[in-house]
Design a protein around this motif. Structure first.
Motif, mmCIF file in Angstrom:
data_model
loop_
_atom_site.group_PDB
_atom_site.id
_atom_site.type_symbol
_atom_site.label_atom_id
_atom_site.label_comp_id
_atom_site.label_asym_id
_atom_site.label_seq_id
_atom_site.Cartn_x
_atom_site.Cartn_y
_atom_site.Cartn_z
ATOM 1 N N TRP A 1 5.812 6.650 -7.037
ATOM 2 C CA TRP A 1 5.332 6.366 -5.684
ATOM 3 C C TRP A 1 6.226 5.306 -5.069
ATOM 4 C CZ3 TRP A 1 3.388 4.340 -10.063
ATOM 5 C CH2 TRP A 1 3.235 2.969 -10.126
ATOM 6 N N TYR A 2 6.139 5.184 -3.770
ATOM 7 C CA TYR A 2 6.972 4.240 -3.045
ATOM 8 C C TYR A 2 6.133 3.094 -2.497
ATOM 9 C CZ TYR A 2 10.372 8.029 -3.056
ATOM 10 O OH TYR A 2 11.240 9.017 -3.432
ATOM 11 N N GLU A 3 6.692 1.922 -2.551
ATOM 12 C CA GLU A 3 6.125 0.751 -1.878
ATOM 13 C C GLU A 3 7.199 0.248 -0.913
ATOM 14 O OE1 GLU A 3 3.114 -0.370 -1.970
ATOM 15 O OE2 GLU A 3 2.361 0.699 -3.723
ATOM 16 N N TRP A 4 6.757 -0.376 0.147
ATOM 17 C CA TRP A 4 7.661 -0.826 1.195
ATOM 18 C C TRP A 4 7.800 -2.339 1.176
ATOM 19 C CZ3 TRP A 4 9.944 2.948 4.175
ATOM 20 C CH2 TRP A 4 9.422 4.222 4.027
ATOM 21 N N MET B 1 0.841 -1.180 0.000
ATOM 22 C CA MET B 1 0.000 0.000 0.000
ATOM 23 C C MET B 1 0.882 1.237 0.000
ATOM 24 S SD MET B 1 -2.718 -1.343 2.790
ATOM 25 C CE MET B 1 -4.170 -0.429 2.447
ATOM 26 N N CYS B 2 0.652 2.069 -0.957
ATOM 27 C CA CYS B 2 1.454 3.268 -1.128
ATOM 28 C C CYS B 2 1.223 4.239 0.029
ATOM 29 C CB CYS B 2 1.089 3.917 -2.452
ATOM 30 S SG CYS B 2 1.826 5.523 -2.699
ATOM 31 N N GLY B 3 2.279 4.698 0.619
ATOM 32 C CA GLY B 3 2.173 5.668 1.696
ATOM 33 C C GLY B 3 3.040 6.887 1.464
ATOM 34 N N ARG B 4 3.707 6.933 0.342
ATOM 35 C CA ARG B 4 4.546 8.076 -0.015
ATOM 36 C C ARG B 4 4.529 8.253 -1.529
ATOM 37 N NH1 ARG B 4 8.857 8.060 4.033
ATOM 38 N NH2 ARG B 4 7.745 7.848 5.981
ATOM 39 N N MET B 5 4.716 9.488 -1.972
ATOM 40 C CA MET B 5 4.800 9.772 -3.410
ATOM 41 C C MET B 5 6.015 10.636 -3.691
ATOM 42 S SD MET B 5 0.966 10.518 -4.772
ATOM 43 C CE MET B 5 0.263 11.258 -3.311
ATOM 44 N N ASN B 6 6.516 10.504 -4.898
ATOM 45 C CA ASN B 6 7.616 11.339 -5.387
ATOM 46 C C ASN B 6 6.985 12.415 -6.265
ATOM 47 O OD1 ASN B 6 9.896 12.489 -6.444
ATOM 48 N ND2 ASN B 6 10.619 10.660 -7.472
ATOM 49 N N VAL B 7 6.676 13.548 -5.667
ATOM 50 C CA VAL B 7 6.024 14.633 -6.382
ATOM 51 C C VAL B 7 7.099 15.624 -6.826
ATOM 52 C CG1 VAL B 7 4.262 16.432 -6.287
ATOM 53 C CG2 VAL B 7 3.933 14.307 -5.040
ATOM 54 N N LYS C 1 -7.430 9.916 12.909
ATOM 55 C CA LYS C 1 -6.347 10.330 12.017
ATOM 56 C C LYS C 1 -6.814 10.217 10.570
ATOM 57 C CE LYS C 1 -4.251 5.762 11.951
ATOM 58 N NZ LYS C 1 -3.051 4.989 12.090
ATOM 59 N N LEU C 2 -6.014 10.772 9.678
ATOM 60 C CA LEU C 2 -6.329 10.698 8.254
ATOM 61 C C LEU C 2 -6.248 9.267 7.749
ATOM 62 C CD1 LEU C 2 -4.386 13.742 6.779
ATOM 63 C CD2 LEU C 2 -6.840 13.472 6.914
ATOM 64 N N LEU C 3 -7.126 8.932 6.829
ATOM 65 C CA LEU C 3 -7.106 7.635 6.166
ATOM 66 C C LEU C 3 -6.590 7.855 4.754
ATOM 67 C CD1 LEU C 3 -10.661 6.464 7.253
ATOM 68 C CD2 LEU C 3 -8.488 6.000 8.389
ATOM 69 N N ILE C 4 -5.708 6.959 4.266
ATOM 70 C CA ILE C 4 -5.139 7.162 2.936
ATOM 71 C C ILE C 4 -5.338 5.995 1.988
ATOM 72 C CG2 ILE C 4 -3.384 8.776 3.733
ATOM 73 C CD1 ILE C 4 -1.390 6.325 3.350
#
Length: 116
Positions: free
Chosen positions: A96-99, A1-7, A64-67
């Protein structure tokens, strides 16, 4: 699940904005995280618009925020169904980043992007 993006406004993102005929308002963030702001594209009264928005959905009951939402149940879950039908947007990004769980409480993030 993506939790970060390279913008980052790469040549591909600049080309997309030019194709859409929209000015580009750079907000580079190579490690965009939920709760941070990003340039977003969305439909407004039949035309494409852009605005700076916070990444996440915060229902009244949530602490908290849901993403993340599962595509299999997004139309059924009360939390996401109305937003999915009526308030979707696009964040132009370079990737985007995946872990990957490396074990022993260690995770490594990997950048996914369009091949050049």
């Amino acid at each position: 699940m993506c939790g970060r993006m390279n913008v980052t406004y790469s040549p591909e993102v600049r080309a997309l904005m030019a194709e859409l005929g929209m000015p580009l308002y750079p907000m580079d963030n190579p490690d965009l995280r939920p709760t941070q702001e990003a340039l977003s594209l969305y439909w407004d009264n039949g035309s494409l618009s852009q605005s700076v928005m916070t990444w996440g959905i915060k229902p009244e009951w949530a602490k908290k925020l849901l993403i993340n939402a599962k595509s299999e149940t997004i139309t059924e879950k009360r939390t996401f169904s109305k937003a999915y039908r009526e308030r979707r947007c696009l964040i132009p990004c370079a990737g985007w980043y995946e872990w990957i769980d490396e074990g022993e409480a260690r995770k490594t993030k990997y950048l996914f992007s369009h091949p050049k």
